[in-house]
Scaffold this active site. Structure first.
Site: not given
Ligand code: ACM
Ligand code: ZN
Length: 501
Positions: A158, A228, A292
């Site tokens: 991440d 991410h 995201e």
């Molecule tokens: C998430 O909680 N961003 C998958």
């Protein structure tokens, strides 16, 4: 007293040995492994069930039926019978949960015939925001096994740390795993000034895969892309739209800096990483994240916009050009994974650019993404924040609790989850819901005691969602059984939340 098992069956022998250890730890009773079924207190027997002897073929059984077992207690002791070794293991967990941790061991005469409701029974762990040792992950897997879970979703990369060794790209883990400092609390603007790092070598990952497999748990690794990715961009800034520089992220949230959607080197990078990932993790499912991913950089990037034109992407009123560009990447990744005999899972944002052919959707922003995907006859895993995010608080009064991300997901809420959403999905579409999962993100969790405090006893609650049919579920009954589990957690020396709401 002994445990009898088929000594020619190495898998059953392993379960028998584990059962000896568990029984001794829990009750102090030392059982011997014995080939003599006559004198044994516990018998582990793999055979077709008697009703099946005439006719029904194993090939026609569901995954759940392959995990079925019967557990009988009578004057001869305990007999666990199953079609396959996995069923013996599941039955052994039921036996563990039936044993006291104090006093005499007395079991009522009973016959239990049991199998799980869902084929996918998952638990997730974020090891990017904070790193947890191999020993802690094994403890985590032990708890999953106790609760009949069969999927461990391991989030290993991440923005705040890349924790998977890639041999062709050694700097990725060496440099990408270290952030120079970490923000204090919820993005307070203050920093701890301490470098933080740690990553898993491929050998360690393989060790986890084997340890999990011995407990009939599959490990699904997640490499979250194209968002991410800031830790990777730190090492390879050329893979971002702006060229960087990018620090391994020191704050929490969603970074605007993502992999460039128009740079062909990005796909080479992804395929290199996923190639090694597939070598290490045998899982049929590989998670590629997809959540995201802000499109602000892509909108302003000449390479991304040129790629959109080259692909001839058109605004269709439903999917933005940039979301379609993400789907193009997913399609490339899907083809690559297919060439390795694997299938991709993505978070529900992957619906936004149009799903690729074989994508499995993990629905986290509520259940609507899962509903939409199931209606399109894509396979779905339900993990909505409101019921399944165990990084949220589990108690209403938070004033003296360790900081959590927010929210309120008490044990009773987890327990009440119904993954098939029968008022929204037809029976046919419900077939595409493979099961459910709880997610444990670790922005605010630095220590194992805190990790297990967040997991337990919400894991007890999700395990009944995953295993039991609605007619068998009863929260009041669950609450009467929970103290016994807490005594077991005490015996296992694992922390848990003592209060339950
Ligand atoms: C998430 O909680 N961003 C998958
Ligand atoms: Zn770009």
């Amino acid at each position: 007293m002994g445990i009898a098992y088929d000594a020619d069956n190495a898998e059953i022998a392993r379960t028998a040995q584990l059962l000896c250890q568990w029984v001794e730890l829990q009750t102090g009773i030392s059982l011997q492994l014995t080939p003599s079924a006559k004198k044994a207190a516990i018998r582990l027997i793999v055979s077709v069930f008697s009703a099946e002897k005439k006719g029904k073929k194993t090939a026609s059984l569901t995954d759940q039926q392959l995990e079925a077992y019967t557990l009988r207690v009578d004057k001869n002791g305990v007999t666990i019978n199953a079609r396959q070794a996995v069923g013996i293991f599941r039955g052994a967990q039921t036996l563990r949960k039936s044993l006291p941790t104090t006093g005499p061991v007395e079991l009522p005469f009973v016959t239990i015939a049991d199998e799980p409701r869902f084929s996918y029974r998952g638990v997730h762990l974020d090891c990017s925001r904070h790193y947890f040792s191999i020993a802690v992950i094994k403890q985590y897997l032990d708890l999953l096994a106790l609760h009949g879970c069969n999927q461990f979703h391991w989030h290993i990369t991440d923005d705040q740390g890349w924790r998977f060794e890639v041999k062709a790209l050694p700097d990725l883990a060496i440099k990408g795993s270290v952030r120079q400092q970490t923000v204090i609390g919820r993005n307070s603007g203050l920093y701890d000034g301490q470098p933080y790092g740690g990553y898993y070598t491929q050998d360690e990952c393989r060790e986890i895969v084997v340890y999990a497999a011995e407990r009939y748990i599959n490990v699904i690794p997640e490499i979250d892309m194209p968002g991410h990715m800031q830790a990777a961009l730190h090492v390879y800034p050329n893979l971002g739209c702006t060229g960087g520089p990018y620090p391994v992220w020191q704050v929490w949230g969603v970074s605007n800096d993502v992999l460039c959607g128009g740079n062909p080197e990005v796909l080479l990078f992804i395929k290199t990483v996923l190639g090694e990932l597939c070598d290490v993790f045998p899982s049929q499912f590989i998670h590629i994240g997809g959540d995201e991913c802000p499109k602000v950089r892509w909108k302003n990037c000449a390479k991304c916009q040129a790629k959109i034109r080259e692909l001839g992407l058109k605004d269709d009123g439903h999917h933005s050009l940039e979301n379609q560009l993400q789907t193009y990447i997913n399609r490339e990744v899907e083809q690559f994974l297919k060439s390795r005999g694997r299938n991709l899972i993505g978070w529900d944002e992957t619906l936004e650019g149009g799903l690729t052919e074989s994508a499995v959707v993990m629905s986290w922003r509520g259940v609507n993404g899962g509903i939409e995907a199931a209606r399109q006859h894509h396979r779905v895993i339900m993990t909505p924040t409101d019921y399944c995010y165990i990084d949220y608080y589990q108690l209403k009064n938070t004033w003296n609790l360790p900081t959590a991300i927010g929210g309120y997901v008490p044990v009773s809420k987890v327990y009440s989850f119904e993954p098939l959403v029968p008022d929204k999905l037809t029976e046919e579409d419900q077939q595409f819901v493979l099961g459910s999962q709880v997610n444990l993100w670790t922005e605010y969790i630095t220590a194992p005691q805190h990790l297990f405090y967040m997991l337990l006893p919400r894991l007890d609650a999700i395990s009944e969602v995953q295993w039991c049919r609605p007619a068998q579920k009863d929260f009041d009954d669950f609450m009467t059984r929970l103290p016994r589990m807490m005594q077991l957690y005490d015996r296992l020396a694992v922390n848990y939340c003592h209060a339950v709401e």
